[in-house]
Write a protein that holds these residues in place. Structure first.
Motif, PDB file in Angstrom:
ATOM      1  N   GLN A  52     -26.298  21.646  -9.410  1.00  0.00           N
ATOM      2  CA  GLN A  52     -26.001  20.049  -9.082  1.00  0.00           C
ATOM      3  C   GLN A  52     -26.757  19.748  -7.878  1.00  0.00           C
ATOM      4  O   GLN A  52     -27.280  18.741  -7.886  1.00  0.00           O
ATOM      5  CB  GLN A  52     -24.415  20.053  -8.845  1.00  0.00           C
ATOM      6  N   GLU A  55     -30.465  19.011  -8.486  1.00  0.00           N
ATOM      7  CA  GLU A  55     -30.323  17.811  -9.532  1.00  0.00           C
ATOM      8  C   GLU A  55     -30.359  16.535  -8.485  1.00  0.00           C
ATOM      9  O   GLU A  55     -31.008  15.701  -8.537  1.00  0.00           O
ATOM     10  CB  GLU A  55     -29.448  17.652 -10.312  1.00  0.00           C
ATOM     11  N   LYS A  58     -33.413  16.074  -6.561  1.00  0.00           N
ATOM     12  CA  LYS A  58     -34.607  15.434  -7.247  1.00  0.00           C
ATOM     13  C   LYS A  58     -34.277  13.706  -7.392  1.00  0.00           C
ATOM     14  O   LYS A  58     -35.372  13.199  -7.254  1.00  0.00           O
ATOM     15  CB  LYS A  58     -34.670  16.282  -8.517  1.00  0.00           C
TER      16      LYS A  58
END
Length: 102
Positions: A52, A55, A58
């Motif tokens: 998580q 992500e 990103k």
């Protein structure tokens, strides 16, 4: 009791010493082989929290840093006194933000 003054049994002693050295070397080789086998069994797992976080990182990189046009518009509206705050919408947004943190 016989005393060996000619050192006739020295061949026996040399052979025994060589055998001990060979045994020690084979034991070391076996030990290093078992260590190599164990090293091949290592594994890594990534936790859901780490996935998580990756992500989110990103998304943060892809997100625009600052929308300067919107900032300028808000500054102008506040300076002119045209910016109106809806207290109910603000309270709902704050509450929603707080609930997401928990």
């Amino acid at each position: 009791m016989a005393i060996n003054i000619n050192n006739l049994n020295s061949n026996n002693q040399v052979q025994q010493t060589q055998q001990k050295q060979v045994q020690q070397q084979s034991a070391q080789t076996a030990s290093s082989n078992s260590q190599v086998k164990n090293a091949g069994q290592d594994s890594v797992s990534i936790t859901p929290q780490a996935k998580q976080l990756n992500e989110l990182q990103k998304k943060a990189v892809d997100a625009p840093v600052v929308n300067q046009k919107k900032i300028d518009e808000l500054k102008k509206a506040i300076s002119a006194g045209d910016y109106k705050i809806n207290p109910e919408k603000l309270a709902a947004s704050i509450a929603n933000f707080e609930f997401k943190l928990v």
